[in-house]
Motif scaffolding. Sequence first.
Motif: not given
Length: 101
Positions: A5-24
């Motif tokens: 059972f596989i999800s569709p691709e979920i896309r969460i809009p956010c800019g690069k600095p925020k993406r880096n922060n979320i990943i960390q």
Amino acid sequence: MPESFISPEIRIPCGKPKRNNIIQKLKDILNELDRNYSDLDGIRIENEKGWYLVRESNSEDVLTVRLEGYSQDNFNFILKDLSNIMGTAGVRLPIDNLIAR
């Protein structure tokens, strides 16, 4: 082959600095929970129930999320776990009406 059972691709809009922060933040949370993960291309967790991946897009200002469960119950478990972890990192995972395919 066993059904998965596989999800569709979920896309969460956010800019690069925020993406880096979320990943960390996600790495910090997973380390606190003593969870093993791969951070080769985003954050990937695999276990006996399935897997999930959260990664930064290289071409758009989004985080992309995918998950797979080896049964519908496993998919639901992984989705709930990932949603809780993302929520702790300050990100709402849009799971309303998410159906595995």
